[in-house]
Design an enzyme around this catalytic site. Structure first.
Site, PDB file in Angstrom:
ATOM      1  N   ASP A  42      39.962  41.972  35.150  1.00  0.00           N
ATOM      2  CA  ASP A  42      39.708  40.874  36.082  1.00  0.00           C
ATOM      3  C   ASP A  42      41.033  40.400  36.684  1.00  0.00           C
ATOM      4  O   ASP A  42      42.049  40.290  35.993  1.00  0.00           O
ATOM      5  CB  ASP A  42      39.015  39.714  35.356  1.00  0.00           C
ATOM      6  N   GLN A 106      27.744  32.799  39.494  1.00  0.00           N
ATOM      7  CA  GLN A 106      28.075  34.116  40.050  1.00  0.00           C
ATOM      8  C   GLN A 106      28.751  33.963  41.408  1.00  0.00           C
ATOM      9  O   GLN A 106      28.296  33.184  42.250  1.00  0.00           O
ATOM     10  CB  GLN A 106      26.792  34.960  40.194  1.00  0.00           C
ATOM     11  N   HIS A 112      27.798  42.518  37.263  1.00  0.00           N
ATOM     12  CA  HIS A 112      28.974  42.812  36.442  1.00  0.00           C
ATOM     13  C   HIS A 112      28.879  42.085  35.119  1.00  0.00           C
ATOM     14  O   HIS A 112      28.349  40.977  35.040  1.00  0.00           O
ATOM     15  CB  HIS A 112      30.277  42.422  37.161  1.00  0.00           C
TER      16      HIS A 112
HETATM   17  P1  AMP Z   1      31.581  35.998  38.782  1.00  0.00           P
HETATM   18  O1  AMP Z   1      32.192  34.691  39.184  1.00  0.00           O
HETATM   19  O2  AMP Z   1      30.851  35.978  37.476  1.00  0.00           O
HETATM   20  O3  AMP Z   1      30.723  36.549  39.911  1.00  0.00           O
HETATM   21  O4  AMP Z   1      32.773  36.995  38.531  1.00  0.00           O
HETATM   22  C1  AMP Z   1      33.500  37.583  39.556  1.00  0.00           C
HETATM   23  C2  AMP Z   1      34.811  37.939  38.940  1.00  0.00           C
HETATM   24  O5  AMP Z   1      35.447  38.888  39.782  1.00  0.00           O
HETATM   25  C3  AMP Z   1      35.790  36.779  38.765  1.00  0.00           C
HETATM   26  O6  AMP Z   1      36.135  36.640  37.396  1.00  0.00           O
HETATM   27  C4  AMP Z   1      36.987  37.192  39.634  1.00  0.00           C
HETATM   28  O7  AMP Z   1      38.223  36.797  39.080  1.00  0.00           O
HETATM   29  C5  AMP Z   1      36.824  38.692  39.684  1.00  0.00           C
HETATM   30  N1  AMP Z   1      37.436  39.355  40.830  1.00  0.00           N
HETATM   31  C6  AMP Z   1      37.288  39.025  42.129  1.00  0.00           C
HETATM   32  N2  AMP Z   1      37.985  39.873  42.908  1.00  0.00           N
HETATM   33  C7  AMP Z   1      38.571  40.761  42.073  1.00  0.00           C
HETATM   34  C8  AMP Z   1      39.419  41.886  42.263  1.00  0.00           C
HETATM   35  N3  AMP Z   1      39.813  42.276  43.489  1.00  0.00           N
HETATM   36  N4  AMP Z   1      39.843  42.575  41.172  1.00  0.00           N
HETATM   37  C9  AMP Z   1      39.461  42.188  39.938  1.00  0.00           C
HETATM   38  N5  AMP Z   1      38.650  41.134  39.695  1.00  0.00           N
HETATM   39  C10 AMP Z   1      38.214  40.429  40.738  1.00  0.00           C
END
Ligand code: AMP
Length: 126
Positions: A42, A106, A112
Site C-alpha cells: 500500500d 472503500q 482488494h
Molecule cells: P480502500 O480505501 O479500502 O478502498 O483502500 C484503497 C487503498 O489503496 C488505500 O489504502 C490506498 O492507500 C491504496 N492506494 C491507492 N493508490 C495506490 C497506489 N498507487 N499504490 C498502492 N496503494 C495505493
C-alpha cells in the site's frame, strides 16, 4: 485501444488505479503475482506491513461478488497465508480487511483485501 475496448479494460466503471497497476502503467512494489491476482504494498501503509491483494479481473467490491467468483476468491484466500509467510507476519498474526462501499470506507472500486501486520492491531476498527 480497440483491443482494450474489446477486452473491457477501458470500461469506465471498472478501470481504476489498480487496473493501471495490473497493466504496469503505474509503478507499485509488487509482493506476489500470478495469472489471477496481484499483491502490492500500500502506498500509504497503516501498519509496518500493509499489502493489498487484488484480483486481476475487476470486481467493484465485496458487495458485487457472486457464486461465479467462488473459484477466484477461493484461490485468493489460499494465497493469503503464503503471502503472510513471505512478509514475515504469518506466525505473529495479521488482519485481512475488505472495506466495502461508502460506509465501509472503500475508496478504490476494484475489490482488494488489505493484509495488515507487524504490530498489534486495535479493535474495534474506527
Ligand atoms: P480502500 O480505501 O479500502 O478502498 O483502500 C484503497 C487503498 O489503496 C488505500 O489504502 C490506498 O492507500 C491504496 N492506494 C491507492 N493508490 C495506490 C497506489 N498507487 N499504490 C498502492 N496503494 C495505493
Amino acid at each position: 485501444m480497440f483491443r482494450e475496448i474489446l477486452l473491457g479494460m477501458n470500461a469506465p466503471n471498472t478501470d481504476t488505479i489498480f487496473s493501471k497497476i495490473i497493466r504496469k502503467e503505474i509503478p507499485a512494489r509488487i509482493a506476489f503475482e500470478d495469472e489471477h491476482c496481484l499483491a502490492f504494498h500500500d502506498i500509504s501503509p497503516q501498519a509496518p506491513v500493509h499489502v493489498l491483494l487484488i484480483p486481476k479481473r475487476p470486481i467493484r467490491s465485496m458487495a458485487e461478488i457472486t457464486a461465479s467468483d467462488s473459484a477466484l476468491l477461493g484461490h485468493m484466500m489460499s494465497v493469503i497465508p503464503k503471502l503472510a509467510e513471505q512478509l514475515g507476519i504469518k506466525e505473529t498474526g495479521f488482519r485481512v480487511v475488505a472495506n466495502t462501499n461508502s460506509d465501509g470506507g472503500q475508496t478504490v472500486y476494484h475489490l482488494h483485501f488489505h493484509i495488515l501486520g507487524g504490530r498489534t492491531l486495535g479493535w474495534p476498527p474506527g
